[in-house]
Design an enzyme around this catalytic site. Sequence first.
Site, mmCIF file in Angstrom:
data_model
loop_
_atom_site.group_PDB
_atom_site.id
_atom_site.type_symbol
_atom_site.label_atom_id
_atom_site.label_comp_id
_atom_site.label_asym_id
_atom_site.label_seq_id
_atom_site.Cartn_x
_atom_site.Cartn_y
_atom_site.Cartn_z
ATOM 1 N N GLY A 30 0.812 -1.208 0.000
ATOM 2 C CA GLY A 30 0.000 0.000 0.000
ATOM 3 C C GLY A 30 0.838 1.246 0.000
ATOM 4 N N GLU A 31 0.182 2.326 -0.357
ATOM 5 C CA GLU A 31 0.857 3.608 -0.343
ATOM 6 C C GLU A 31 -0.164 4.637 0.093
ATOM 7 O OE1 GLU A 31 4.295 5.300 -3.038
ATOM 8 O OE2 GLU A 31 2.414 5.095 -4.116
ATOM 9 N N GLY A 32 0.137 5.368 1.142
ATOM 10 C CA GLY A 32 -0.793 6.404 1.589
ATOM 11 C C GLY A 32 -0.158 7.756 1.384
ATOM 12 N N THR A 33 -0.720 8.755 2.035
ATOM 13 C CA THR A 33 -0.233 10.117 1.913
ATOM 14 C C THR A 33 1.102 10.270 2.629
ATOM 15 O OG1 THR A 33 -2.541 10.534 2.486
ATOM 16 C CG2 THR A 33 -1.195 12.437 1.952
ATOM 17 N N PHE A 34 1.277 9.481 3.683
ATOM 18 C CA PHE A 34 2.432 9.702 4.542
ATOM 19 C C PHE A 34 3.401 8.525 4.585
ATOM 20 C CE2 PHE A 34 -1.323 11.895 6.248
ATOM 21 C CZ PHE A 34 -0.897 13.205 6.138
ATOM 22 N N SER A 35 3.134 7.481 3.797
ATOM 23 C CA SER A 35 3.976 6.297 3.931
ATOM 24 C C SER A 35 3.875 5.358 2.748
ATOM 25 C CB SER A 35 3.548 5.528 5.171
ATOM 26 O OG SER A 35 2.298 4.919 4.919
ATOM 27 N N VAL A 37 3.876 1.069 2.404
ATOM 28 C CA VAL A 37 3.762 -0.106 3.266
ATOM 29 C C VAL A 37 4.135 -1.352 2.456
ATOM 30 C CG1 VAL A 37 2.234 -1.463 4.747
ATOM 31 C CG2 VAL A 37 1.963 1.019 4.642
ATOM 32 N N LYS A 85 5.695 -0.379 7.676
ATOM 33 C CA LYS A 85 5.252 0.950 7.252
ATOM 34 C C LYS A 85 6.444 1.890 7.306
ATOM 35 C CE LYS A 85 1.817 4.547 8.238
ATOM 36 N NZ LYS A 85 0.483 4.832 8.745
ATOM 37 N N ASP A 172 -9.398 9.647 10.781
ATOM 38 C CA ASP A 172 -9.279 9.382 9.351
ATOM 39 C C ASP A 172 -9.940 8.058 8.973
ATOM 40 O OD1 ASP A 172 -8.563 10.122 6.803
ATOM 41 O OD2 ASP A 172 -6.495 9.420 6.952
HETATM 42 P P1 ADP Z 1 -0.868 6.163 5.403
HETATM 43 O O1 ADP Z 1 -0.702 6.873 6.709
HETATM 44 O O2 ADP Z 1 0.223 6.516 4.447
HETATM 45 O O3 ADP Z 1 -2.235 6.284 4.820
HETATM 46 P P2 ADP Z 1 -1.585 3.436 6.185
HETATM 47 O O4 ADP Z 1 -1.206 2.988 7.544
HETATM 48 O O5 ADP Z 1 -3.011 3.786 5.958
HETATM 49 O O6 ADP Z 1 -0.616 4.613 5.732
HETATM 50 O O7 ADP Z 1 -1.170 2.315 5.138
HETATM 51 C C1 ADP Z 1 -1.317 2.513 3.749
HETATM 52 C C2 ADP Z 1 -1.876 1.254 3.092
HETATM 53 O O8 ADP Z 1 -0.990 0.144 3.344
HETATM 54 C C3 ADP Z 1 -3.233 0.785 3.637
HETATM 55 O O9 ADP Z 1 -4.303 1.421 3.001
HETATM 56 C C4 ADP Z 1 -3.185 -0.708 3.327
HETATM 57 O O10 ADP Z 1 -3.504 -0.958 1.986
HETATM 58 C C5 ADP Z 1 -1.722 -1.058 3.540
HETATM 59 N N1 ADP Z 1 -1.501 -1.549 4.940
HETATM 60 C C6 ADP Z 1 -1.276 -0.801 6.039
HETATM 61 N N2 ADP Z 1 -1.143 -1.565 7.150
HETATM 62 C C7 ADP Z 1 -1.295 -2.842 6.743
HETATM 63 C C8 ADP Z 1 -1.285 -4.120 7.426
HETATM 64 N N3 ADP Z 1 -1.060 -4.218 8.734
HETATM 65 N N4 ADP Z 1 -1.493 -5.235 6.680
HETATM 66 C C9 ADP Z 1 -1.700 -5.145 5.344
HETATM 67 N N5 ADP Z 1 -1.721 -3.992 4.662
HETATM 68 C C10 ADP Z 1 -1.527 -2.847 5.326
HETATM 69 MG MG MG Z 2 -4.053 5.489 5.389
#
Ligand code: ADP
Ligand code: MG
Length: 379
Positions: A30-35, A37, A85, A172
Site C-alpha cells: 500500500g501507499e498512503g499520503t504519509f507512507s 507499506v 510501514k 481518518d
Molecule cells: P498512510 O498513513 O500513508 O495512509 P496506512 O497505515 O493507511 O498509511 O497504510 C497505507 C496502506 O498500506 C493501507 O491502506 C493498506 O492498503 C496497507 N496496509 C497498512 N497496514 C497494513 C497491514 N497491517 N497489513 C496489510 N496492509 C496494510
Molecule cells: Mg491510510
Amino acid sequence: ICPEVQEEIDEFMASFRKLDLHYKIVSKTGEGTFSSVYKAIDLRYDNYINEWDLDERTAEYYSPRSKRQRLNQAKEKKVKYVAIKKIYVTSSPQRIHNELELLKDLTGSKNVVSLITAFRHLDQVIAVMPYFRHVDFRDYFKKLSISEIQLYMRSLFTALKFVHAKNILHRDIKPTNFLYDCAKSRGVLVDFGLAEREENEGVCPCTRARGAPPKPVAPVGGYPKNDQRPSKRANRAGTRGFRAPEVLFKCARQTTKIDIWSAGVILLTFLSKRFPFFNSPDDIDAIIEMATVFGRAKMRACAALHGATFETGIPTISEKGHSLSRIVEWATSRTKGDPLSSEEKRALVFLEKTLDLDHRKRLSATEALNDPFLTIIGP
Ligand code: ADP
Ligand code: MG
C-alpha cells in the site's frame, strides 16, 4: 513485482542498516499520503522455526521425511508476514512519535492493528505490524449483501468502541484505513497517523468562547466584505468526503463522534453504491454538498451549534433537504417495481442515527453496537 517497485524495495533495504537481517520484503502492499507499506517475511520468526523444527520430539512426527522437507513444511505453516510501514521522512518527528505512541496504547483488540516493533535509522522510521490480508474496497462495496454490510459495520464499530474507550479519536476513518477480509468477515483498523487524544469532556466551546452569537452576515452578491468576525482555527485533518460537519465548521473541541460520522459515510457508500459519495476538494464545497442532502434548516442549526452561520443563495439547496432513503433510491435508480427492501430500510434507519448533523445526538460506538441493526444480523 514490477521493476520500478523492486528497485524501490532494494533501495530501501540497502539504505536501512541491518533491516535485511530481520525482514525479507516480498511485495508492496500500500501507499498512503504519509507512507509506503510493504509486505515482508519476519526472518526472526523463521529462525525460531529452524530451531523448533530441529527439536527431537517434534522431529518424530515427521520421521519419514527428510530434514529439508520438514523444514519447508514447518516454514510454510508458520511463516509470519508483517507489514512494514515506512513513514516518509518529510513527516514531522512529533507526528511520527504520536502515531507510534498511540499504536502502543492500542494493543488488545482483534479489530485494531497492533505494533510489533519500530526501528529508526538516521532520519528514517519504520513501524512493524502484523500483516492483514484484505480486499480492495472498490472490488466489493457494490456486491455486499445487507447482512454482510452488517458484519462489516459491526467489525468497524467494535474497533471504534475500543479506540474511543481510550479517549482517542482516529480522525481518518475511511475504507483504505479499515482493512477488511470479506471471506472471514473481519476488519482491522489501521493508520493512526492523524489520531489524537480527545480533550477533556465538556461542552463545545465554539459559541461560549466567542461571546454573543454571531450576527448573520447577509451574502449580498458573494462573500461578505469587511467581515469583522474573528477567524476560527481548528484541527481539520482527515480525508475529503469523510469530514464531519463539526470539522467543516471548525469546532474547537472535536470529539470521538467525528469518527462515527465517517463510519456513517462508509455505510452510505455501501447503500448508495457510490464511491466516493462526497468528493469536494475544499471545506466550503463540502458544506454545500452536505447542505444539498440535509437542507438549509438543519445546516443553519448545525452551524449555530459551532458559533457559525450558514447562508446560501444556491437555488438547488432546499429548505428541508431530503431523507437518506430518497438519496439512496436516487443513487441506485429505483423504480416503483424495484423498491427498497425491508433490510435496506432497516439499514437506513440506522444510517440516519450515525449521520446526525448534531454530534450530541449522533450514536456513540457503544450505542451503535447495541442498535438492532448491529445486534440482529441477517433478515
Ligand atoms: P498512510 O498513513 O500513508 O495512509 P496506512 O497505515 O493507511 O498509511 O497504510 C497505507 C496502506 O498500506 C493501507 O491502506 C493498506 O492498503 C496497507 N496496509 C497498512 N497496514 C497494513 C497491514 N497491517 N497489513 C496489510 N496492509 C496494510
Ligand atoms: Mg491510510
